[in-house]
Structures are given as structure tokens and as C-alpha cells.
Design an enzyme around this catalytic site. Structure first.
Site: not given
Length: 184
Positions: A40, A63, A128, A131, A154, A163
Site C-alpha cells: 500500500r 492498515k 491504490h 497495488r 484478504h 479487488y
């Protein structure tokens, strides 16, 4: 909230890489870190020179708070070696031009990427996207969603596929060839 997409087109990806390399070593390295590690932006911006001197980048994700260890692939290692040659271990890799030794902020990273995206006519691009680009091309190459799920932390594989935009690609392809077979 705007959603961002991975950069699927390898020609556009290469154009962005070349554009950033010509414009700024710092911005180029930031982008490479994103597309080669899947980290990230918040984790990339806190990296210091010493963090990329080994074979892996070891961090505690901002995160999730989880420990993460990512191998530095040879292409990235080669560019990092050149980039850090005259830098001290304690320096931030993606250093701001303001202040003594501070990283750029997320909004600056966003502006850098939006500028590069405009150069290749991409709209749905943000921090983002780096990523997601890593994930999209890793999956396209390895077809190993379980490994990618682990890498991204995830909970399930459906989340990972959604994603990186693979589900959307499949849906677009199927909808593009959909037709009614009326017998008139």
C-alpha cells in the site's frame, strides 16, 4: 467514492514507467515499489533506505498492523541499488523536497500518479492502482489466487479477484458477447 483500477495494458504501464523515470528518480522508484511489491502507498511512503538493502522488505503494515515480508525481485533490486547509492540508511526513500527528512504525503503521491495517468490517457487511476496493478499481473502470470490472497491479507479469494478487477474483466467480456437469439 471513486474506484480505481489496475493498469491492465502493458504498453500503457511501460509508458508510465518511462515517463516517471524521465521525470523524477524518486517518483519512478515509488511507482516501481508499488507495482513490484503490491504494498500500500502508506507502507511505501514510510520506507527508509535501510529497509530495501536486503533481499526482502520487512514491515508492519500500517492498515492491518500485521508483519509483512516481501521479496525484492531482481528488476526492482537493480533500480533500488542505483537510487540509494548516495543516500544514508536513515533517509526516507520517497523523500519530500520540503523539510529535513520527511516522506512525501499521500496527496503528493496521488498528484504524481494522476499526472502520469494523464500522460497515457488513463482516468481511473490513483495510489491504490499500483497495488491493484501488481495483483492483476501477478494473477495473470501465476493464476494463484490463494497466494495473492495471502499477500494482500484478504479474507477470501472472491475479495481478491474483485479487488484486482478480474471479475469485472470476465463480466465485461461476457456482456460484450451477449445477445438475444430471437427467431423472427
Amino acid at each position: 467514492m471513486n474506484t480505481v483500477e489496475p493498469i491492465r495494458d502493458l504498453k500503457k504501464l511501460e509508458k508510465i514507467i518511462n515517463y516517471l523515470k524521465a521525470k523524477s528518480d524518486r517518483d519512478f522508484i515509488m511507482f516501481l515499489l508499488g507495482i513490484y511489491t503490491g504494498l500500500r502507498i502508506s507502507d511505501i511512503l514510510k520506507l527508509r533506505v535501510v529497509d530495501v538493502k536486503g533481499q526482502h522488505i520487512s514491515i508492519r503494515e500500517k492498515k492491518t498492523g500485521k508483519e509483512k515480508k516481501v521479496v525484492i525481485i531482481p528488476e526492482l533490486k537493480r533500480e533500488l541499488r542505483k537510487y540509494i547509492l548516495s543516500k544514508d540508511d536513515h533517509e526516507f526513500l520517497i523523500k519530500s523536497r520540503k523539510g529535513e527528512n520527511q516522506p512525501i504525503d499521500r496527496s503528493t503521491a496521488y498528484r504524481i500518479l494522476k499526472d502520469a495517468a494523464a500522460h497515457v490517457n488513463l482516468r481511473e487511476l490513483g495510489t491504490h492502482s499500483m497495488r491493484k496493478t501488481f495483483g492483476y499481473h501477478f494473477y495473470a502470470d501465476k493464476k494463484n489466487v490463494a497466494l495473492l490472497q495471502e499477500l494482500f491479507n484478504h479474507r477470501d479469494q472472491k475479495t481478491t479477484l474483485r479487488y484486482i478487477g478480474v471479475n469485472q474483466d470476465s463480466l465485461d467480456k461476457q456482456m460484450g458477447s451477449f445477445k438475444y437469439n430471437f427467431n423472427h
